[in-house]
Scaffold this motif. Sequence first.
Motif, PDB file in Angstrom:
ATOM      1  N   HIS A  13      11.484  -3.561   0.167  1.00  0.00           N
ATOM      2  CA  HIS A  13      10.177  -2.910   0.154  1.00  0.00           C
ATOM      3  C   HIS A  13      10.305  -1.476   0.664  1.00  0.00           C
ATOM      4  CE1 HIS A  13       5.942  -2.108   1.001  1.00  0.00           C
ATOM      5  NE2 HIS A  13       5.675  -3.098   0.166  1.00  0.00           N
ATOM      6  N   SER A  15       8.526   0.231   2.495  1.00  0.00           N
ATOM      7  CA  SER A  15       8.186   0.417   3.907  1.00  0.00           C
ATOM      8  C   SER A  15       9.434   0.352   4.796  1.00  0.00           C
ATOM      9  CB  SER A  15       7.166  -0.634   4.363  1.00  0.00           C
ATOM     10  OG  SER A  15       7.670  -1.950   4.177  1.00  0.00           O
ATOM     11  N   ASN A  16      10.429  -0.443   4.397  1.00  0.00           N
ATOM     12  CA  ASN A  16      11.666  -0.512   5.164  1.00  0.00           C
ATOM     13  C   ASN A  16      12.423   0.804   5.102  1.00  0.00           C
ATOM     14  OD1 ASN A  16      11.265  -3.197   5.926  1.00  0.00           O
ATOM     15  ND2 ASN A  16      12.225  -3.969   4.076  1.00  0.00           N
ATOM     16  N   SER A  19      10.651   3.440   7.192  1.00  0.00           N
ATOM     17  CA  SER A  19      10.930   3.266   8.614  1.00  0.00           C
ATOM     18  C   SER A  19      12.332   3.754   8.966  1.00  0.00           C
ATOM     19  CB  SER A  19      10.772   1.788   8.997  1.00  0.00           C
ATOM     20  OG  SER A  19      10.986   1.592  10.377  1.00  0.00           O
ATOM     21  N   GLU A 142       6.831   1.704  14.405  1.00  0.00           N
ATOM     22  CA  GLU A 142       7.215   2.682  13.383  1.00  0.00           C
ATOM     23  C   GLU A 142       8.717   2.626  13.098  1.00  0.00           C
ATOM     24  OE1 GLU A 142       6.056   6.582  14.527  1.00  0.00           O
ATOM     25  OE2 GLU A 142       3.947   6.320  13.965  1.00  0.00           O
ATOM     26  N   GLN A 179       5.155  -5.506   7.452  1.00  0.00           N
ATOM     27  CA  GLN A 179       4.663  -5.898   6.130  1.00  0.00           C
ATOM     28  C   GLN A 179       5.676  -6.720   5.359  1.00  0.00           C
ATOM     29  OE1 GLN A 179       3.683  -2.461   3.772  1.00  0.00           O
ATOM     30  NE2 GLN A 179       3.090  -3.621   1.965  1.00  0.00           N
TER      31      GLN A 179
END
Length: 347
Positions: A13, A15-16, A19, A142, A179
């Motif tokens: 994803h 989001s990884n 980050s 975060e 997430q």
Amino acid sequence: MTYPDDTSKDFTHISNAISLMRGGADQGIEPENLLKSLALAPALLADAEGQFPRRKVGELLRAIASRLQDETLGFLSRKTRPGGTALAVHATLTSENLSEAILRWQSFWMTVQEDMDLSLEIRGEEAHLIGRSPWNEAKTLENYAFLIWISFLQLRIFMWLIGKPILLDRLCFEFSRPQSAEEFTEMFPTRIYFERDANTMVMSRKYLDMPIVQKPTSAAAFIDILPDLMTTQWADRSVSGRVSLLLKGSDHLDLMTFASAAHGLQMAPDVLRRRLKKEGYTFKLIKEGVRRDLAIYHLQASELRINEIGYRLGFSEPATFNRAFKQWTGRTPGEFRKESSATKASK
């Protein structure tokens, strides 16, 4: 969200990836420019269901480290200059066993990085490898992917040092559930807990006595692929890891026999037994570890009475469950539940 089974089309994803880029972003590296350097569209960053190719993760880590001249990717107050991780690995190679190697590894990083807070604690039959985040709660969330990467990296290094897979009993993180948390079980075939008081890998203390089998001559090739571990070894493919996941997914652990496990993995029993032996495991040993993990899970996450938990796990008497649990963790089930409740209340 689902991910393709075809490893040539394997994704994580977005989001990884975002980050993982936060440390570099704090140092002035624009994520859009990083994606462009990897031949990926910057628009991917704004896609809530975006997929980042896992084969590009190693490239991403190398790109950030190269631009910053920092192998810890801009997340810590001091840079780790190129070659720092190699020195840490070499520091472990003359250790007698894994316990000494872990202590050397931790000592190295706490010497070069004042942000690092690492320790090794023995609790009953468990070894706890503990690391505490240097950031506040919001920043820790975060930066969650960096903490996952560090845990993954350490585990793979320790496995390489002893030449055997390590089955974690459980894995704990300080941050709340991200997430894409479902992906983490592919990386770590164990139960994962969030919002804990430290980032902790828990394993059987038996691993600590295992000898170091690697030599300095074999280190260079391994160190060279470290940034690619998320690409080449994203999931634990070991047979012992697959057995562990199968047992943890069973509704009736006591009814799961060796023969039924072999059937579930589509292997002949003799083949499964031989492959487990090669990895240094037996079915009974893995099942006992799963039993311990389930006991801890129910004590932390359910309202079942302690006696009922014991019965569900196959203990005929409460006293037997109490003795086994104290041997596993160094605490009685009641003490463990009380400590877990206190930790949750403090959050």
